[in-house]
Design a protein around this motif. Structure first.
Motif, PDB file in Angstrom:
ATOM      1  N   LEU A   2      35.643  44.265  30.516  1.00 14.99           N
ATOM      2  CA  LEU A   2      36.455  45.433  30.832  1.00 14.99           C
ATOM      3  C   LEU A   2      37.136  45.204  32.174  1.00 14.99           C
ATOM      4  O   LEU A   2      36.465  44.960  33.177  1.00 14.99           O
ATOM      5  CB  LEU A   2      35.583  46.687  30.880  1.00 14.99           C
ATOM      6  N   ARG A   3      38.456  45.272  32.177  1.00 20.05           N
ATOM      7  CA  ARG A   3      39.207  45.029  33.409  1.00 20.05           C
ATOM      8  C   ARG A   3      40.078  46.249  33.722  1.00 20.05           C
ATOM      9  O   ARG A   3      40.722  46.811  32.849  1.00 20.05           O
ATOM     10  CB  ARG A   3      40.059  43.774  33.283  1.00 20.05           C
ATOM     11  N   ILE A   4      40.079  46.603  35.005  1.00 19.20           N
ATOM     12  CA  ILE A   4      40.798  47.778  35.483  1.00 19.20           C
ATOM     13  C   ILE A   4      41.718  47.365  36.621  1.00 19.20           C
ATOM     14  O   ILE A   4      41.339  46.540  37.469  1.00 19.20           O
ATOM     15  CB  ILE A   4      39.812  48.856  35.976  1.00 19.20           C
ATOM     16  N   ALA A   5      42.914  47.948  36.657  1.00 18.89           N
ATOM     17  CA  ALA A   5      43.835  47.683  37.766  1.00 18.89           C
ATOM     18  C   ALA A   5      43.389  48.491  38.977  1.00 18.89           C
ATOM     19  O   ALA A   5      43.409  49.723  38.959  1.00 18.89           O
ATOM     20  CB  ALA A   5      45.258  48.053  37.373  1.00 18.89           C
ATOM     21  N   ASP A   6      42.958  47.793  40.016  1.00 24.36           N
ATOM     22  CA  ASP A   6      42.545  48.459  41.256  1.00 24.36           C
ATOM     23  C   ASP A   6      43.800  48.959  41.968  1.00 24.36           C
ATOM     24  O   ASP A   6      44.689  48.176  42.311  1.00 24.36           O
ATOM     25  CB  ASP A   6      41.787  47.460  42.138  1.00 24.36           C
ATOM     26  N   THR A   7      43.876  50.271  42.190  1.00 24.26           N
ATOM     27  CA  THR A   7      45.062  50.861  42.814  1.00 24.26           C
ATOM     28  C   THR A   7      45.336  50.255  44.186  1.00 24.26           C
ATOM     29  O   THR A   7      46.494  50.130  44.599  1.00 24.26           O
ATOM     30  CB  THR A   7      44.880  52.381  42.947  1.00 24.26           C
ATOM     31  N   ARG A   8      44.285  49.859  44.900  1.00 21.79           N
ATOM     32  CA  ARG A   8      44.470  49.325  46.253  1.00 21.79           C
ATOM     33  C   ARG A   8      45.265  48.021  46.238  1.00 21.79           C
ATOM     34  O   ARG A   8      46.070  47.759  47.124  1.00 21.79           O
ATOM     35  CB  ARG A   8      43.112  49.061  46.900  1.00 21.79           C
ATOM     36  N   THR A   9      44.999  47.176  45.232  1.00 23.77           N
ATOM     37  CA  THR A   9      45.602  45.833  45.212  1.00 23.77           C
ATOM     38  C   THR A   9      46.604  45.641  44.086  1.00 23.77           C
ATOM     39  O   THR A   9      47.431  44.727  44.146  1.00 23.77           O
ATOM     40  CB  THR A   9      44.504  44.770  45.069  1.00 23.77           C
ATOM     41  N   GLY A  10      46.520  46.488  43.052  1.00 25.23           N
ATOM     42  CA  GLY A  10      47.367  46.304  41.884  1.00 25.23           C
ATOM     43  C   GLY A  10      46.884  45.198  40.973  1.00 25.23           C
ATOM     44  O   GLY A  10      47.521  44.900  39.953  1.00 25.23           O
ATOM     45  N   GLN A  11      45.759  44.592  41.296  1.00 19.98           N
ATOM     46  CA  GLN A  11      45.231  43.479  40.521  1.00 19.98           C
ATOM     47  C   GLN A  11      44.162  43.962  39.541  1.00 19.98           C
ATOM     48  O   GLN A  11      43.408  44.892  39.828  1.00 19.98           O
ATOM     49  CB  GLN A  11      44.618  42.419  41.439  1.00 19.98           C
ATOM     50  N   LEU A  12      44.103  43.306  38.375  1.00 15.36           N
ATOM     51  CA  LEU A  12      43.051  43.606  37.422  1.00 15.36           C
ATOM     52  C   LEU A  12      41.738  43.005  37.907  1.00 15.36           C
ATOM     53  O   LEU A  12      41.679  41.839  38.282  1.00 15.36           O
ATOM     54  CB  LEU A  12      43.401  43.035  36.044  1.00 15.36           C
ATOM     55  N   VAL A  13      40.695  43.829  37.901  1.00 11.96           N
ATOM     56  CA  VAL A  13      39.382  43.350  38.317  1.00 11.96           C
ATOM     57  C   VAL A  13      38.382  43.673  37.214  1.00 11.96           C
ATOM     58  O   VAL A  13      38.489  44.690  36.521  1.00 11.96           O
ATOM     59  CB  VAL A  13      38.926  44.008  39.643  1.00 11.96           C
ATOM     60  N   GLU A  14      37.413  42.803  37.049  1.00  6.94           N
ATOM     61  CA  GLU A  14      36.386  43.018  36.042  1.00  6.94           C
ATOM     62  C   GLU A  14      35.362  44.021  36.563  1.00  6.94           C
ATOM     63  O   GLU A  14      34.891  43.904  37.695  1.00  6.94           O
ATOM     64  CB  GLU A  14      35.688  41.702  35.705  1.00  6.94           C
ATOM     65  N   VAL A  15      35.042  45.026  35.726  1.00  8.53           N
ATOM     66  CA  VAL A  15      34.019  46.006  36.096  1.00  8.53           C
ATOM     67  C   VAL A  15      33.059  46.179  34.916  1.00  8.53           C
ATOM     68  O   VAL A  15      33.497  46.328  33.781  1.00  8.53           O
ATOM     69  CB  VAL A  15      34.631  47.368  36.489  1.00  8.53           C
ATOM     70  N   PRO A  16      31.752  46.149  35.187  1.00  9.96           N
ATOM     71  CA  PRO A  16      31.162  45.696  36.453  1.00  9.96           C
ATOM     72  C   PRO A  16      31.274  44.185  36.545  1.00  9.96           C
ATOM     73  O   PRO A  16      31.527  43.515  35.543  1.00  9.96           O
ATOM     74  CB  PRO A  16      29.705  46.138  36.319  1.00  9.96           C
ATOM     75  N   ALA A  17      31.100  43.656  37.730  1.00  9.67           N
ATOM     76  CA  ALA A  17      31.169  42.217  37.905  1.00  9.67           C
ATOM     77  C   ALA A  17      30.051  41.552  37.094  1.00  9.67           C
ATOM     78  O   ALA A  17      28.915  42.015  37.093  1.00  9.67           O
ATOM     79  CB  ALA A  17      31.038  41.851  39.380  1.00  9.67           C
ATOM     80  N   ALA A  18      30.393  40.487  36.369  1.00 10.47           N
ATOM     81  CA  ALA A  18      29.389  39.767  35.579  1.00 10.47           C
ATOM     82  C   ALA A  18      28.304  39.243  36.508  1.00 10.47           C
ATOM     83  O   ALA A  18      28.575  38.914  37.664  1.00 10.47           O
ATOM     84  CB  ALA A  18      30.063  38.629  34.816  1.00 10.47           C
TER      85      ALA A  18
END
Length: 274
Positions: A2-18
């Motif tokens: 599951l990846r979400i665009a972090d508003t702070r960076t605009g980058q997709l990040v995996e949540v939760p981190a594996a």
């Protein structure tokens, strides 16, 4: 994944981190003075923020994750707290593990992996978790005495006449990407009611046919859309297309709608057997 665009960076990040399989989600209700009132001191954006938190949790669970959600709130009167609980129930929003938490990390059992909040209202305690901001909700002035955004606090449950179906509000608010502002109009709400009515009737008809597996391409497209930044709008578009496709057997259409309704929460199988 599951990846979400972090508003702070605009980058997709995996949540939760594996490799952790527990998602800690903190949903932040905006201050009651920041949005138009629906009669309780709670504006439409106060519904959209926990709604997106609900879709996030449902999507995570569809991806095999365990989820714990807390809802932080400003100071609410007893009436506002009861109204919030009532509206969340009729909108099909699963109740959070804790509501009104002032120490969300303690309630979550650790730092939040993701924070869900209204646009422009980033919480001061967001910490290092990913941040997603939910777009504002505007309403048009009432026409002929009928408000565009209905009062949901007095509805008994979701199994009520179409003219007051609160899940039409849920469908309308899910019909745009979560970061995009939404304007609720009487005509848009009426269209959402018609769509729910038509889909529920179709699902009830398809349920009478032999079951068929969900086509692999539809399963892949829908799960990819959800896992890549909660693109629920794309899933709704996909369902509209599936409903009209002659190459998809009725039994497969039923299974597709029933499966994706685990995330959509629109009670699409409500009329099965009636």
């Amino acid at each position: 994944m599951l990846r979400i665009a972090d508003t702070r960076t605009g980058q997709l990040v995996e949540v939760p981190a594996a490799p952790r399989r527990l998602l800690r989600s903190c949903v932040h209700l905006p201050d009651t003075g920041t949005a138009p009132d629906t009669g309780t001191g709670l504006g439409p954006v106060h519904l959209r923020v926990p709604l997106i938190g609900d879709v996030l949790a449902r999507t995570a669970e569809l991806n095999g994750l365990q989820v714990v959600t807390v809802l932080t709130t400003p100071e609410l009167t007893h009436e506002q707290a009861r109204a919030l609980e009532r509206v969340m129930a009729v909108l099909g929003i699963h109740p959070p593990a804790v509501t009104g938490a002032h120490r969300p990390d303690a309630a979550l059992g650790g730092p939040a992996d993701i924070h869900v909040t209204a646009a422009g209202a980033a919480p001061v305690d967001a910490g290092a978790g990913a941040l997603i901001e939910v777009g504002r909700v505007a309403t048009t002035p009432p026409t002929e005495g009928t408000p565009a955004f209905p009062d949901l606090t007095g509805l008994p449950d979701a199994t009520i006449p179409e003219t007051a179906d609160p899940l039409a509000v849920r469908l309308l608010l899910l019909g745009r990407p979560y970061a995009t502002p939404v304007t609720v109009t009487g005509s848009a709400l009426a269209e959402a009611r018609r769509t729910l009515r038509d889909w529920r009737r179709s699902v009830a008809d398809w349920a009478q046919q032999p079951s068929r597996p969900i086509p692999a391409d539809l399963l892949r497209q829908s799960h990819t859309a959800l896992a890549e930044n909660l693109d629920v709008a794309a899933v709704l578009t996909l369902l509209a297309e599936v409903a009209e496709r002659p190459d998809v057997p009725p039994g497969a259409k039923f299974e597709t709608f029933a499966h994706l309704d685990r995330v959509l929460g629109l009670d699409l199988a409500r009329d099965v057997g009636h």
